[in-house]
Design a protein around this motif. Structure first.
Motif, short mmCIF file in Angstrom:
data_model
loop_
_atom_site.label_atom_id
_atom_site.label_comp_id
_atom_site.label_asym_id
_atom_site.label_seq_id
_atom_site.Cartn_x
_atom_site.Cartn_y
_atom_site.Cartn_z
N PRO A 7 0.82 -1.22 0.00
CA PRO A 7 0.00 0.00 0.00
C PRO A 7 0.85 1.26 0.00
CG PRO A 7 -0.81 -1.57 1.62
CD PRO A 7 0.46 -2.15 1.08
N LEU A 8 1.96 1.22 0.77
CA LEU A 8 2.84 2.38 0.86
C LEU A 8 3.45 2.69 -0.51
CD1 LEU A 8 4.14 4.39 2.79
CD2 LEU A 8 5.95 2.73 3.20
N VAL A 11 0.87 4.16 -2.85
CA VAL A 11 0.52 5.54 -2.54
C VAL A 11 1.64 6.49 -2.91
CG1 VAL A 11 0.23 7.10 -0.59
CG2 VAL A 11 -1.29 5.17 -0.87
N LEU A 12 2.89 6.07 -2.68
CA LEU A 12 4.00 6.93 -3.09
C LEU A 12 3.94 7.18 -4.59
CD1 LEU A 12 6.93 5.59 -0.87
CD2 LEU A 12 5.84 7.84 -0.76
N LEU A 14 1.28 7.15 -6.45
CA LEU A 14 0.15 8.03 -6.73
C LEU A 14 0.51 9.49 -6.42
CD1 LEU A 14 -2.90 8.08 -7.51
CD2 LEU A 14 -3.39 8.04 -5.08
N ILE A 15 1.25 9.68 -5.32
CA ILE A 15 1.60 11.05 -4.94
C ILE A 15 2.54 11.67 -5.96
CG2 ILE A 15 2.86 12.41 -3.22
CD1 ILE A 15 1.51 10.73 -1.08
N PHE A 17 2.69 10.97 -8.98
CA PHE A 17 1.84 11.22 -10.13
C PHE A 17 1.03 12.52 -9.96
CE2 PHE A 17 -2.45 10.58 -11.83
CZ PHE A 17 -2.14 10.60 -13.18
N LEU A 18 0.48 12.71 -8.77
CA LEU A 18 -0.33 13.91 -8.54
C LEU A 18 0.53 15.16 -8.55
CD1 LEU A 18 -2.85 12.64 -5.84
CD2 LEU A 18 -3.32 13.16 -8.23
N VAL A 19 1.76 15.05 -8.02
CA VAL A 19 2.66 16.20 -8.07
C VAL A 19 2.94 16.57 -9.52
CG1 VAL A 19 5.01 16.99 -7.59
CG2 VAL A 19 3.74 15.76 -5.84
N MET A 20 3.21 15.53 -10.32
CA MET A 20 3.43 15.80 -11.75
C MET A 20 2.20 16.45 -12.36
SD MET A 20 5.31 12.26 -12.74
CE MET A 20 4.92 12.34 -14.47
N GLY A 21 1.03 15.97 -11.94
CA GLY A 21 -0.22 16.53 -12.47
C GLY A 21 -0.34 18.01 -12.15
N LEU A 22 0.06 18.38 -10.93
CA LEU A 22 -0.03 19.78 -10.53
C LEU A 22 0.95 20.64 -11.32
CD1 LEU A 22 -0.42 20.16 -6.69
CD2 LEU A 22 -2.00 20.80 -8.47
N ARG A 23 2.16 20.08 -11.54
CA ARG A 23 3.16 20.85 -12.26
C ARG A 23 2.78 20.99 -13.74
NH1 ARG A 23 7.66 22.08 -9.94
NH2 ARG A 23 8.15 21.21 -7.92
N PHE B 291 -8.31 17.22 -1.98
CA PHE B 291 -7.26 17.65 -2.89
C PHE B 291 -7.79 17.80 -4.31
CE2 PHE B 291 -4.19 16.22 -6.09
CZ PHE B 291 -3.28 17.25 -6.00
N ILE B 297 -7.13 20.30 -10.01
CA ILE B 297 -6.40 19.39 -10.90
C ILE B 297 -7.36 18.74 -11.88
CG2 ILE B 297 -6.53 17.32 -9.46
CD1 ILE B 297 -3.51 16.95 -10.05
N PHE B 312 -0.60 22.21 -3.76
CA PHE B 312 0.63 21.64 -3.23
C PHE B 312 0.56 21.44 -1.73
CE2 PHE B 312 2.70 22.93 -7.27
CZ PHE B 312 3.21 21.69 -7.57
N LEU B 315 -1.55 18.47 -1.00
CA LEU B 315 -0.85 17.26 -1.43
C LEU B 315 0.26 16.91 -0.43
CD1 LEU B 315 -0.91 15.18 -3.60
CD2 LEU B 315 0.68 16.55 -4.93
N VAL B 323 1.43 8.63 3.94
CA VAL B 323 2.69 7.89 3.93
C VAL B 323 3.08 7.50 5.34
CG1 VAL B 323 5.15 8.09 3.44
CG2 VAL B 323 3.49 8.88 1.76
N LEU B 326 0.83 4.63 6.43
CA LEU B 326 1.11 3.36 5.75
C LEU B 326 2.47 2.80 6.13
CD1 LEU B 326 -0.48 3.94 2.25
CD2 LEU B 326 -1.33 2.52 4.10
N LEU B 373 -6.92 12.50 -16.29
CA LEU B 373 -5.69 13.16 -15.86
C LEU B 373 -4.47 12.38 -16.37
CD1 LEU B 373 -4.81 15.50 -14.01
CD2 LEU B 373 -4.75 13.86 -12.15
N MET B 377 -1.58 13.74 -18.91
CA MET B 377 -0.19 13.84 -18.53
C MET B 377 0.72 13.06 -19.44
SD MET B 377 -0.12 13.76 -14.48
CE MET B 377 1.55 13.17 -14.61
#
Lengths: 175, 653
Positions: A7-8, A11-12, A14-15, A17-23, B291, B297, B312, B315, B323, B326, B373, B377
């Motif tokens: 799961p960790l 999620v890492l 996904l995060i 990915f979302l950061v890239m999405g924001l940028r 978020f 987004i 940000f 996020l 994190v 988990l 999304l 991307m």
């Protein structure tokens, strides 16, 4: 390595990915398909005299501001003082686009607060506003001498924004 | 002055949240009772100051203080008082303040009603909740201050978005947030349990009522949002698979899985690591929803605020919370495997399947929400995943889920003898199949495979939910009746059956038709005659409207008059549709004005929606079921006394 770590890892991923999405697409830099392109052409009657037409043809030749405003718009009132100062300094011609408004209200408003505009185009039906991609008022477009949209600002203008976002984009003017 | 008090209160609340986070957790680690005792005091203080801040913002709205930027942008002098109050949470900054208030409220409730829980455990729970409060309060103070001043003050405000000027939407966000944020309690319990390493069954029992209450509010919030969309957006749909709707639906699905998995963990001590993961996921999805909505987004009809800094921040906060949780999970969970077994035919099996199917359903919704999304991307071009895709994909896990639901309800823990189980199921199955075919065929006059599947599934759940109730009523004197838990479950499942029936019938037999009407003309839709008697101008407090008076008749007999409006709000000039609805349990007749046509007529959208009320009524019944279950006696008796009992039993076993 145990299975409870998945799961960790997921999620890492996904995060990241979302950061890239924001940028990827800065949502605040609202899509301005017009920036770097010629301003959409228009011709509208002026606010003060319906017989006189005004449009993109009037702008060419120097840096020009096009300010979208309306009497119902609170923030337009907030930036009005700055526009008056700017007009008084004669550093740039300012045209208005009176947007989704009524003519008598708008004329009274300019009478009360002063008129910083060389002229205002009257667009009660949001015809030009639509072409120009206006999201809300106030909005200010900076056109270069060729009539290309150089910058578009959402929200009220103030001296700091003027210096940072507008003056810096105008080459060889007042510098 | 008042807005400054509000801002100051917000900062004090942040300080108290920091104390509420650090001191109790250190206290629990060092086993220092005095430090643990700070938890409740700090939680109370934090709530008081957030409430003061909230009160100050409400006051600014009520007194039309347009020197506050947020008020100037979202209110107006002629806005009716009730909407001045609901405008407080009508946009980004205020809705965050509401979120912080709800979180502080849940924390206070935990502090107040945790007397039976061991002190160290309660201190950890409240400490974890304190960390979440820090995140939201800091978010507000740093990026989204609702008390920011506007200099010079505005003469009048820009008005609240007319879409939000509606009683349904005035109370929708509070309900939704109570649900969303409520999962933070289950999350905090899970983290506290993992921190302490003491993961016996009492942890699950303490968590259950909190989860159920959060779930029931989320259910009500989502249902209310759906109802609002139905009558206010003017399209007559009740669910659009819009990103914002999905953002609230994903925590609901996982929350539902969590409730069921907690039952197994409490009763049998199984699935512990899985339950912990669900508790973390439910709240993480609430944060993810925030978020997605607040960062802009995803472009959505509901997105009010778009700001990358805010994106940000959320996020980063989401990252730290999820994190961290988990990582703790990856460390603790391996030691939790239980060797207690269960037979293939047992309630445990059905609850496991329930969980698997709900997680698949969540994954489908998540994929559908994020795929546009991903495509954007990866520069694969734009795709839009619309209603048909969702409607189809979502059925894949949910049809088996519904069928299994009726079976699982009647299975016993550990092992269920096949013979008695089939005896119980026989009757509901027969009645379900018969009604599932007869009702669409003879009441509505048509049948198809999917229609039969939906109707049979619905009647199957409805009837099998009644079985335990009937048995309990017919029981012999002295035999134990139903506990509140069981009754709650039964009621909630009955609500689910109503919901499924409503969805099936309305999607099969609903009629939507766009017609042109002018005064004096009439048209027929689904056997009903709609006559536009007149068109007139009406004036509201802050809008003007054109209202059509439409008489509805069937076979010449008068049924009702509806008055759909097209409103023009005076400040925010966008036109709004106010549908005219003749609501009934058996059907809704829905008339909405479209656009003005040249000849003095209007395009009118007329809809016939059979049993659509069951969709929301079913949700209401589900929520009532949750309320009954959460009020079960065993959550209220002195838990500390009881928690010793199972341990003693285990010791002797």
């Amino acid at each position: 390595m145990n299975r409870f770590i998945w799961p960790l890892v997921l999620v890492l991923g996904l995060i990241v990915f979302l950061v890239m999405g924001l940028r990827h697409g800065d949502p605040r830099a609202l899509p301005s398909p017009f920036i770097g392109k010629p301003a959409p052409e228009f011709e509208l009657p002026t606010l003060k005299n319906p017989e006189v037409m005004i449009g993109t043809a009037n702008f060419a030749g120097e840096y020009t501001l096009v300010n979208v405003w309306a009497t119902w718009c609170v923030m337009c009132r907030a930036e009005h003082g700055f526009l008056m100062d700017l007009a008084a300094s004669k550093s740039i011609p300012i045209y208005g686009l009176n947007w989704r408004d009524s003519r008598p209200d708008a004329i009274r408003w300019l009478g009360e607060l002063g008129d910083p505009y060389i002229a205002s185009a009257y667009d009660p039906q949001n015809r030009v506003g639509m072409d120009w991609g206006v999201y809300g008022a106030p909005e200010t477009f900076l056109l270069d001498p060729e009539g290309t949209v150089v910058y578009k600002h959402l929200g009220p203008l103030d001296p700091a924004i003027w210096e940072r976002e507008f003056l810096s984009r105008m080459q060889g003017v007042n510098q | 002055m008042i807005p400054e008090i509000g801002q100051f209160a917000m900062i004090l609340a942040l300080v108290l949240a920091a104390i509420q986070f650090v001191v109790p957790l250190v206290g629990a680690y060092r086993n220092d009772v005095a430090m643990m005792g700070v938890a409740r005091t700090a939680a109370t203080g934090q709530f008081v100051f957030v409430a003061i801040a909230f009160g100050c913002l409400t006051y600014a709205f009520l007194t039309d203080d347009f020197s506050v930027l947020y008020v100037a942008n979202h209110s107006q002098l002629s806005l009716p008082t009730i909407y001045k109050i609901s405008a407080v949470w009508g946009a980004h900054e205020g809705s965050l303040l509401l979120w912080a208030l709800v979180l502080a409220g849940w924390t206070l409730a935990v502090a107040r009603f945790s007397a039976g829980i061991p002190e160290a455990f309660a201190a950890r729970v409240i400490g974890v909740l304190g960390f979440l409060s820090i995140g939201f309060l800091a978010f507000m103070i740093l990026t989204s201050n609702p008390f920011e001043r506007l200099v010079p003050a505005a003469i009048d405000g820009a008005d609240l978005n007319p879409l939000l000027q509606d009683p349904g939407l005035a109370i929708h966000p509070p309900l939704l947030y109570i649900g969303y944020v409520g999962f933070s309690v289950a999350f905090a319990f899970a983290i506290a349990a993992m921190l302490s390493g003491d993961l016996d069954r009492s942890w699950a029992r303490w968590t259950r009522p909190w989860t159920t209450v959060a779930w029931l509010f989320l259910t009500l919030g989502i249902a209310l949002g759906s109802w609002w969309a139905y009558y206010e957006l003017g399209w007559g749909g009740w669910w659009f698979w819009d990103a914002v709707e999905n953002a609230s639906f994903m925590p609901w699905l996982i929350g539902t899985a969590l409730m069921h998995s907690l039952a197994v963990t409490e009763k049998r001590g199984l699935f512990t690591s899985w339950t912990l993961l669900l508790a973390i996921t439910a709240f993480s999805l609430s944060l993810l929803g925030t978020f997605l909505v607040r960062s802009g987004i995803l472009v959505s009809v509901h997105a009010f605020a778009t700001d990358p800094t805010r994106g940000f921040f959320i996020l980063a906060f989401l990252g730290v919370v999820v994190v961290g949780a988990l990582a703790l999970y990856a460390w603790r969970a391996p030691s939790l495997d239980s060797d207690a077994g269960f037979a293939l035919l047992s309630r445990e099996t059905f609850l496991l399947l329930n969980n698997v199917l709900l997680v698949i359903a969540t994954a489908i919704v998540m994929y559908g929400t994020l795929a546009p999304l991903i495509y954007q991307m990866m520069d694969w071009g734009k795709i839009s995943i619309g209603e048909p895709w969702f409607n189809f994909a979502f059925l894949i896990p949910t049809i088996p889920l519904i069928v299994l639901l009726g079976m699982g309800m009647h299975a016993a823990w550990r092992t269920q003898p096949t013979g008695t189980w089939l005896d119980v199921l026989k009757l509901p199955a027969i009645i379900g199949v018969v009604l599932g075919i007869i009702v669409p065929l003879f009441v509505y006059g048509r049948i198809s495979v999917m229609l039969a599947v939906g109707c049979i599934a619905a009647f199957w759940i409805l009837v099998s939910s009644l079985v335990p109730v009937i048995r309990s009523l017919r029981r012999e004197k002295g035999a134990t009746g139903m506990t509140r838990s069981m009754l709650g479950m039964t009621v909630a499942h009955f609500g689910m059956g109503m919901f499924v029936l409503g969805v099936t019938i309305v999607s099969a037999f609903g009629v939507e038709s766009d017609r042109a009407l002018s005064p004096g003309t009439s048209t027929e839709v689904a056997g009903f005659e709609f006559e536009m008697r007149e068109l007139r101008n009406v004036t509201g407090p802050n809008y003007t409207a054109i209202e059509a008076v439409v008489d509805i008749r069937k076979d010449g007999g008068f049924i009702d008059t509806v008055r759909p409006q097209k409103r023009q709000y005076l400040v925010q000039t966008s036109p709004m549709t106010e549908a005219g609805i003749r609501a009934g349990l058996d059907k809704d007749l829905f008339v909405a004005l479209g656009d003005q046509l040249g000849n003095g007529g209007w395009s009118v959208r007329i809809q016939y929606k059979p049993l659509i009320r069951l969709i929301w009524l079913g949700c209401l019944i589900m929520a009532i079921g949750g309320l009954i279950a959460a009020s079960d006696r065993r959550y209220r008796v002195n838990v500390r006394e009881k928690s010793k009992a199972p341990k003693a039993r285990e010791a002797t076993a």
